[in-house]
Scaffold this motif. Structure first.
Motif, PDB file in Angstrom:
ATOM      1  N   UNK A 111     -10.408  20.558 -12.695  1.00 58.09           N
ATOM      2  CA  UNK A 111      -9.733  20.346 -13.556  1.00 58.09           C
ATOM      3  C   UNK A 111      -9.250  21.848 -14.052  1.00 58.09           C
ATOM      4  N   UNK A 112      -9.923  22.837 -14.001  1.00 58.97           N
ATOM      5  CA  UNK A 112      -9.871  23.975 -14.335  1.00 58.97           C
ATOM      6  C   UNK A 112      -8.279  24.948 -13.516  1.00 58.97           C
ATOM      7  N   UNK A 113      -8.363  24.576 -12.446  1.00 54.49           N
ATOM      8  CA  UNK A 113      -7.148  24.905 -11.014  1.00 54.49           C
ATOM      9  C   UNK A 113      -6.183  24.773 -12.341  1.00 54.49           C
ATOM     10  N   UNK A 114      -4.762  26.373 -12.411  1.00 52.22           N
ATOM     11  CA  UNK A 114      -3.606  26.018 -13.148  1.00 52.22           C
ATOM     12  C   UNK A 114      -2.981  24.523 -12.904  1.00 52.22           C
ATOM     13  N   UNK A 115      -2.889  24.637 -11.431  1.00 53.73           N
ATOM     14  CA  UNK A 115      -2.421  23.510 -11.110  1.00 53.73           C
ATOM     15  C   UNK A 115      -2.751  22.001 -11.281  1.00 53.73           C
ATOM     16  N   UNK A 116      -3.945  21.937 -11.706  1.00 54.92           N
ATOM     17  CA  UNK A 116      -4.316  21.140 -11.755  1.00 54.92           C
ATOM     18  C   UNK A 116      -5.316  19.934 -10.546  1.00 54.92           C
ATOM     19  N   UNK A 117      -4.694  21.000  -9.181  1.00 52.68           N
ATOM     20  CA  UNK A 117      -5.312  19.593  -8.343  1.00 52.68           C
ATOM     21  C   UNK A 117      -5.996  21.417  -7.295  1.00 52.68           C
ATOM     22  N   UNK A 118      -7.241  20.777  -6.655  1.00 55.03           N
ATOM     23  CA  UNK A 118      -8.037  21.440  -6.342  1.00 55.03           C
ATOM     24  C   UNK A 118      -7.346  22.787  -4.341  1.00 55.03           C
ATOM     25  N   UNK A 119      -8.130  23.622  -3.966  1.00 57.38           N
ATOM     26  CA  UNK A 119      -7.701  23.834  -3.223  1.00 57.38           C
ATOM     27  C   UNK A 119      -7.721  22.948  -1.497  1.00 57.38           C
ATOM     28  N   UNK A 120      -6.539  23.349  -0.938  1.00 51.72           N
ATOM     29  CA  UNK A 120      -6.260  22.250   0.342  1.00 51.72           C
ATOM     30  C   UNK A 120      -7.245  23.393   1.126  1.00 51.72           C
ATOM     31  N   UNK A 121      -8.377  23.191   2.389  1.00 46.97           N
ATOM     32  CA  UNK A 121      -8.778  23.924   3.105  1.00 46.97           C
ATOM     33  C   UNK A 121      -7.612  25.129   3.802  1.00 46.97           C
ATOM     34  N   UNK A 122      -6.489  24.099   4.484  1.00 43.98           N
ATOM     35  CA  UNK A 122      -5.160  25.106   5.367  1.00 43.98           C
ATOM     36  C   UNK A 122      -5.138  26.284   4.429  1.00 43.98           C
ATOM     37  N   UNK A 123      -5.628  26.459   2.824  1.00 41.97           N
ATOM     38  CA  UNK A 123      -5.221  26.980   1.619  1.00 41.97           C
ATOM     39  C   UNK A 123      -5.225  28.355   2.542  1.00 41.97           C
ATOM     40  N   UNK A 124      -6.840  28.484   2.341  1.00 40.87           N
ATOM     41  CA  UNK A 124      -7.961  29.071   2.505  1.00 40.87           C
ATOM     42  C   UNK A 124      -7.194  30.092   4.142  1.00 40.87           C
ATOM     43  N   UNK A 125      -7.677  29.330   5.051  1.00 41.22           N
ATOM     44  CA  UNK A 125      -7.755  29.229   6.678  1.00 41.22           C
ATOM     45  C   UNK A 125      -6.029  30.235   6.469  1.00 41.22           C
ATOM     46  N   UNK A 126      -4.708  30.429   6.229  1.00 39.53           N
ATOM     47  CA  UNK A 126      -3.734  30.619   5.937  1.00 39.53           C
ATOM     48  C   UNK A 126      -3.940  32.127   5.402  1.00 39.53           C
ATOM     49  N   UNK A 127      -5.022  32.530   4.718  1.00 38.98           N
ATOM     50  CA  UNK A 127      -5.299  34.473   3.613  1.00 38.98           C
ATOM     51  C   UNK A 127      -6.118  34.946   5.388  1.00 38.98           C
TER      52      UNK A 127
END
Length: 272
Positions: free
Chosen positions: A213-229
């Motif tokens: 609820x605190x993310x700006x997009x109201x959707x939590x991270x996907x693990x893939x997004x961390x992996x991409x970084x």
């Protein structure tokens, strides 16, 4: 199509693959998609057996970083297997003993704190030192941390200070290695994720849903997004980043005064 990340033909060691939900697995899979050769390191023979189908045909090594000298043994085994140059390392290891349930931070046991520190933080130092002779001049070492070291979640307990130690160790390694190479050390500061490891944290589900609820997009991270970084930091395209923590949290850390959260909190307060 150009190879923007220039990872084709590079050899990357990924330490900490536990299952198909882990950050290490998503990172390794993405590296292979980019043409890299991935060497896998898992904690135990039992873990290796559980991943047999997933990692079939891939180079898999066993290394329990809790055991002193294990990093040196891993480096020797990898060299003996014919890998003379390592272009990158992913350190994705964390452990905390919650077998007795959650306790207030001041009740933390010395043995639990020291064990978690050795596995989750100091292992990065040992791995870096053990692989120093194998690392390419411009190699990149990436570890997985947390998005904020300033917050104090009750159910994270003593892992908060230990993740801070990991973050600091990465910066000191960057400085130490700069005397003889251009090897880079960076941290991916990940927000809350839905992984098997996080499921073991007491009360994590409520924290995870609150964070969403605190993310700006109201959707939590996907693990893939961390992996991409992590993959970006392993590539030459991130050559200007060293001794840095890259925060990946979908804006969570900038949104403490989200109007919806404030409204709901005050409504509950007025009802109390």
């Amino acid at each position: 199509m150009s190879d923007f990340l220039n990872l084709t033909g590079k050899t990357i060691l990924v330490i900490g693959v536990a299952n198909k939900k882990s950050v290490a697995w998503f990172t390794a899979k993405t590296l292979e998609e980019q043409g890299a050769t991935v060497l896998y390191s898992v904690r135990s023979p039992a873990r290796k057996a559980s991943l047999e189908a997933t990692l079939a045909g891939k180079p898999v090594f066993v290394c329990d970083v809790e055991a002193e000298g294990s990093a040196e043994l891993l480096a020797a085994e990898i060299r003996a297997a014919g890998y003379e140059t390592i272009h990158g390392i992913v350190h994705s290891i964390a452990f905390a003993n919650y077998s007795e349930g959650f306790k207030p931070f001041h009740e933390t046991k010395r043995k639990d704190f020291l064990q978690a520190t050795a596995i989750s933080a100091f292992s990065l130092v040992e791995v870096a030192n053990a692989f120093k002779p194998l690392l390419a001049k411009h190699a990149s070492v990436v570890t997985i941390g947390i998005s904020s070291l300033l917050v104090t979640p009750d159910n994270y307990g003593y892992m908060g200070p230990i993740k801070a130690a990991l973050d600091s160790a990465s910066r000191f390694l960057a400085k130490s290695f700069s005397d003889h190479s251009e090897v880079r050390f960076n941290v991916v500061g990940a927000g809350p994720l839905k992984t098997s490891a996080s499921a073991g944290i007491p009360g994590y589900l409520e924290s995870y849903l609150y964070a969403e609820k605190l993310t700006l997009r109201k959707r939590n991270l996907a693990t893939q997004e961390v992996a991409n970084t992590a993959v970006f930091l392993l590539s030459e395209r991130s050559s200007g980043l060293n001794a840095t923590t890259v925060t990946v949290d979908a804006g969570l850390g900038s949104n403490f005064f989200d109007k919806e959260i404030v409204r709901l909190t005050m409504r509950m307060e007025n009802k109390a």
